[in-house]
Design a protein around this motif. Structure first.
Motif, PDB file in Angstrom:
ATOM      1  N   LEU A 461       3.308  -3.321  12.072  1.00  0.00           N
ATOM      2  CA  LEU A 461       3.654  -2.373  11.590  1.00  0.00           C
ATOM      3  C   LEU A 461       4.647  -2.190  10.123  1.00  0.00           C
ATOM      4  O   LEU A 461       3.885  -1.253   9.349  1.00  0.00           O
ATOM      5  N   ILE A 462       5.235  -2.990  10.255  1.00  0.00           N
ATOM      6  CA  ILE A 462       6.698  -3.163   9.102  1.00  0.00           C
ATOM      7  C   ILE A 462       5.145  -3.267   8.356  1.00  0.00           C
ATOM      8  O   ILE A 462       6.206  -2.756   7.119  1.00  0.00           O
ATOM      9  N   ALA A 463       4.743  -4.319   7.982  1.00  0.00           N
ATOM     10  CA  ALA A 463       4.446  -5.229   6.769  1.00  0.00           C
ATOM     11  C   ALA A 463       3.459  -3.675   6.002  1.00  0.00           C
ATOM     12  O   ALA A 463       2.881  -3.095   5.111  1.00  0.00           O
ATOM     13  N   LEU A 464       3.132  -2.787   7.447  1.00  0.00           N
ATOM     14  CA  LEU A 464       1.304  -2.513   6.870  1.00  0.00           C
ATOM     15  C   LEU A 464       2.455  -0.835   6.196  1.00  0.00           C
ATOM     16  O   LEU A 464       2.022  -0.327   5.057  1.00  0.00           O
ATOM     17  N   ILE A 465       3.276   0.178   6.846  1.00  0.00           N
ATOM     18  CA  ILE A 465       3.357   0.711   6.432  1.00  0.00           C
ATOM     19  C   ILE A 465       4.608   0.774   4.909  1.00  0.00           C
ATOM     20  O   ILE A 465       4.671   1.379   4.218  1.00  0.00           O
ATOM     21  N   VAL A 466       5.366  -0.522   5.311  1.00  0.00           N
ATOM     22  CA  VAL A 466       6.087  -0.571   3.590  1.00  0.00           C
ATOM     23  C   VAL A 466       5.045  -0.654   2.666  1.00  0.00           C
ATOM     24  O   VAL A 466       5.935  -0.164   1.497  1.00  0.00           O
ATOM     25  N   ALA A 467       4.117  -1.763   2.547  1.00  0.00           N
ATOM     26  CA  ALA A 467       3.261  -1.270   1.932  1.00  0.00           C
ATOM     27  C   ALA A 467       2.767  -0.470   0.967  1.00  0.00           C
ATOM     28  O   ALA A 467       2.283   0.321   0.039  1.00  0.00           O
TER      29      ALA A 467
END
Length: 540
Positions: A461-467
């Motif tokens: 979820l972190i990868a998705l949101i930050v990107a």
């Protein structure tokens, strides 16, 4: 029509010799370049079937069984559905770009935020995906050969590796024939035993639905759902392999518009619908093995289907069909893994060294790496490998999908029509590269617990949101000035017509002396004439 714009040949250097080695496009399958109209003779339906044939892999059954046995049925299903929604949504702009402009994911990435050299990093990430999943599928086939024929695992790994080479060498022409003819057989062998099992034991479905797993998680546990989704989201890179087929779609016209869109959506992001179904079936078959045949590895697809076939057929026939299913599935997906991996390795190597060794060299490289992983028994640590890899994959795909959807179409920070040619792009575009590194870096830190135990479960979820957040933010901060280095390529005719379709006018490259369509050429001041994109790549 042939248009030759060069007035003199100029000085031919060592890179020109490399260029001439790359002109056999029947074998090279338009590696590193636009797939021309003259080569794209398949209908949208054939391209779609060929692309969907590449998702015949059995890893979905292993993934579904693995997360189902660990996190329980409810958490596993929500993990699968969450991942499927993300994969579907991010796959739409990528599939459209590939089919509309007839270029692969690396060429898309160059102009969608990463720059000419910046996308070398993502090419290596994609190549890693192909050999990881080749090794996974090869391991599954070796398990089938061991169970059905008593062939030792080490030998089974070698057989599953080297048997795909003849098919991969001949690219799209051979692959389309293979996928179209084997897909009906594969579907019957996959669906038949599962449907029979559910019909015979309907109570099994209810028991499966209430299974809580071995990990001690409660149903609807968000940490468990995110951990499972992280494993499933490693498959987000499958869109790259779908695109390697979708780039051969015919031009979109008013006459074929409905068929064209149906093919793009079904074979592009639509692959994940079948993938999610396979994962849920894998969780179901894993539960069936766990309850009916204790002691058997419930994550091995050959064991799953062997047991399911045994419920409806005599033992010898059941085992034979289970092995046949495994072999067909492995061939269908691993020719794609080897093919797509060779494209990715070739792209990275050629841009760095300005030397073109040929796609076939990297077919062998990819296979050797995959074989090493198989012999190292990567199947035993499947979940950990995929969970770690997914952080890179999510970050990359979300950055590119966001760049196309928001930075190009909504914010209009870069041209809608893709650019991938050397000298037309900056080597590095901080928009995509910084967004990717931030998303991947933070998510990997979370994955290893460096951001606290709570966030460790939420690395996908972190990868998705930050990107998703960083990509438009970086585009605004840089004002889009790093997308295009120069706006005109020296040829007066536009590359795309008023409707956005690639122009099919043919120009002769004065270096390799071959004909290429308008999107793939530019004017070279060094040679004082027209040069193709690959010769420009290798110009030293």
């Amino acid at each position: 029509m042939r248009v030759s714009e060069h007035s003199n040949i100029g000085t031919i250097d060592d890179s020109d010799a490399d260029s001439r080695k790359a002109v056999d496009e029947t074998l090279e399958d338009y590696t590193l370049r636009y797939a021309p109209h003259s080569f794209r003779r398949w209908s949208p339906k054939v391209v779609a079937i060929t692309a969907l044939g590449g998702i015949a892999y059995l890893a979905d059954f292993s993934i579904g069984a693995s997360i189902g046995m660990t996190y329980g049925t409810t958490n596993a299903i929500f993990s699968i559905l969450f991942a499927a929604i993300i994969i579907f949504l991010t796959g739409i702009p990528l599939a459209y770009y590939a089919a509309r402009y007839n270029i692969d994911l690396d060429l898309i990435t160059r102009g969608a935020g990463f720059g000419y050299i910046g996308s070398v990093l993502t090419s290596i990430i994609f190549a890693s995906f192909t050999f990881i999943f080749f090794a996974l599928e090869g391991s599954i086939m070796a398990q089938g050969l061991l169970l059905g024929l008593g062939i030792p695992l080490w030998l089974g790994y070698m057989i599953s590796t080297f048997m795909v080479i003849p098919l991969v060498i001949y690219g799209m022409k051979a692959l389309s024939t293979l996928q179209v003819w084997t897909t009906p057989i594969w579907l019957i062998l996959m669906v038949g035993p599962v449907a029979y099992l559910i019909h015979k034991e309907p109570n099994l479905v209810g028991q499966f639905a209430t299974y809580t797993g071995a990990g001690g998680f409660a149903p609807m546990d968000m940490a468990a759902i995110m951990l499972g989704a992280g494993v499933c989201l490693s498959l987000i890179m499958q869109i790259g392999e779908q695109i390697d087929y979708l780039r051969f779609m015919p031009a979109k016209t008013k006459e074929n518009s409905k068929q064209w869109w149906a093919a793009v959506i079904s074979a592009g992001p639509g692959w994940v619908i079948l993938g999610a179904i396979k994962q849920i079936i894998g969780a179901f078959l894993g539960f069936y093995l766990l309850t009916k045949i204790p002691g058997v590895n419930s994550t091995e697809p050959v064991q799953q289907f062997n047991a399911a076939f045994h419920d409806m057929l005599p033992g010898w026939l059941a085992l034979s069909l289970a092995v046949i299913l495994v072999v067909i599935s492995q061939i269908k997906i691993n020719v794609t893994n080897a093919y797509s991996g060779s494209l990715a390795w070739t792209s990275a190597y050629t841009r760095i060294t300005k030397h073109y060794p040929g796609r076939i060299v990297f077919v062998i490289v990819n296979l050797v790496i995959a074989l090493a992983l198989m012999e190292g028994n990567m199947f035993a640590v499947l979940g950990k490998i995929l969970g770690f890899y997914s952080n890179f994959a999510i970050a990359w795909v979300v950055v590119v999908a966001t760049d196309i959807s928001i930075n190009k179409y909504l914010l209009k920070l870069s041209p809608k029509e893709p650019e991938y040619r050397r000298d037309m792009l900056h080597n590095i575009n901080p928009v995509g590269l910084i967004s990717f590194l931030a998303a991947a870096g933070l998510s990997i830190a979370a994955f290893f617990g460096l951001l606290g135990s709570f966030l460790a479960s939420y690395s996908p979820l972190i990868a998705l949101i930050v990107a998703f957040v960083m990509t438009p933010l970086m585009g605004i901060l840089t004002k889009g000035k790093y997308y295009i280095k120069q706006s005109h390529d020296g040829i007066n005719e536009p590359r795309y017509d008023a409707e956005g379709t690639p122009v099919a006018t043919v120009y002769q490259c004065l270096v390799c002396e071959q004909d290429y369509e308008r999107p793939d050429v530019m004017f070279s001041h060094k040679h004082n004439g027209t040069i193709c994109s690959l010769c420009k790549t290798m110009d030293k």
